[in-house]
Design an enzyme around this catalytic site. Sequence first.
Site, short mmCIF file in Angstrom:
data_model
loop_
_atom_site.label_atom_id
_atom_site.label_comp_id
_atom_site.label_asym_id
_atom_site.label_seq_id
_atom_site.Cartn_x
_atom_site.Cartn_y
_atom_site.Cartn_z
N ASP A 47 0.62 -1.16 0.11
CA ASP A 47 0.01 0.10 0.02
C ASP A 47 0.63 1.31 -0.07
O ASP A 47 1.89 1.39 0.46
CB ASP A 47 -0.83 0.04 1.21
CG ASP A 47 -2.17 -0.90 1.31
OD1 ASP A 47 -2.49 -1.38 -0.11
OD2 ASP A 47 -2.60 -1.39 2.35
N TYR A 48 0.42 2.35 -0.44
CA TYR A 48 0.83 3.75 -0.61
C TYR A 48 1.53 4.27 0.78
O TYR A 48 2.65 4.68 1.00
CB TYR A 48 -0.21 4.76 -1.28
CG TYR A 48 0.35 6.06 -1.36
CD1 TYR A 48 1.51 6.62 -2.29
CD2 TYR A 48 -0.44 7.05 -0.74
CE1 TYR A 48 1.68 7.80 -2.32
CE2 TYR A 48 0.09 8.34 -0.91
CZ TYR A 48 1.15 8.62 -1.67
OH TYR A 48 1.24 10.10 -1.88
#
Length: 207
Positions: free
Chosen positions: A42-43
Site C-alpha cells: 500500500d501507498y
Amino acid sequence: MSTVFLLNKPFHVLSQFTDNEGRDTLASYVKEKGVYAAGRLDYDSEGLLLLTDDGNVQHQLAHPKFKMEKTYWVQVEGEITQDALQQLRKGVELKDGMTRPAKALAIDEPNVWPRNPPIRERKNQPTSWLEIRISEGRNRQIRRMTAAVGFPTLRLIRYAIGNWTLDGIQQGEYRKEEINLPAPKRRTGQQRKHPSRTTPQRRRSRR
C-alpha cells in the site's frame, strides 16, 4: 534463472512506475528497465516489495494460491493485549469474511529508519509493536485485522516475503538476486476436458 529485485519501499510511494496524480512512484527508486512489482504494498505502508522482469516469476510470487508467508512489523495505538493477539491467531471476522489464522506476537520496537513524516501520536496514549505473519493478501488486511481487535495500525512495515527479508537494504534502495523457480505445470486442453481418458503415450506403452 530469473532476476528479482528486493526494494525497501518508503512511505507514500506507489507500487507502480507511473501516476496521473503526481504521487511518488517506483520510478524514483528503481532504474532497471522492463521490471514490475510482484504483488503490491500500500501507498501508506513501507518495507519489502519484490520486482521482477519475468511474468512466470511474477505470477508465482504474487498469486495467493502459492501461500507465500509475509511478515509485517506493526505499530499500533495502545498496549497490545494477549487477548487481542489470540484473536489474531484464531482468525478475525472482516467484512469480506474470516481471515486465516495469523502468527502474531508482541515485539520490542524494531531498529528501523524514522518515518517521514512521523506518525501522529496522541498525548498520553501509548503505542506498541507486534509481528504478524499471514499467507493471504486481502486489501489492507493487516490494518483491518488490528482495527477489528481494537488496536488501530499507526505504522506498517513489511519485513519479509517468504525467505526474503529487508536485512541489509536501506530505505529507498534495492538488492538484485538471481533465483530459479520451477516452471508452472500446464495441462493440455484435451487433458482438462477428458481427465479420465488414456493418453496416446499410455496406449502405446500397453501394446
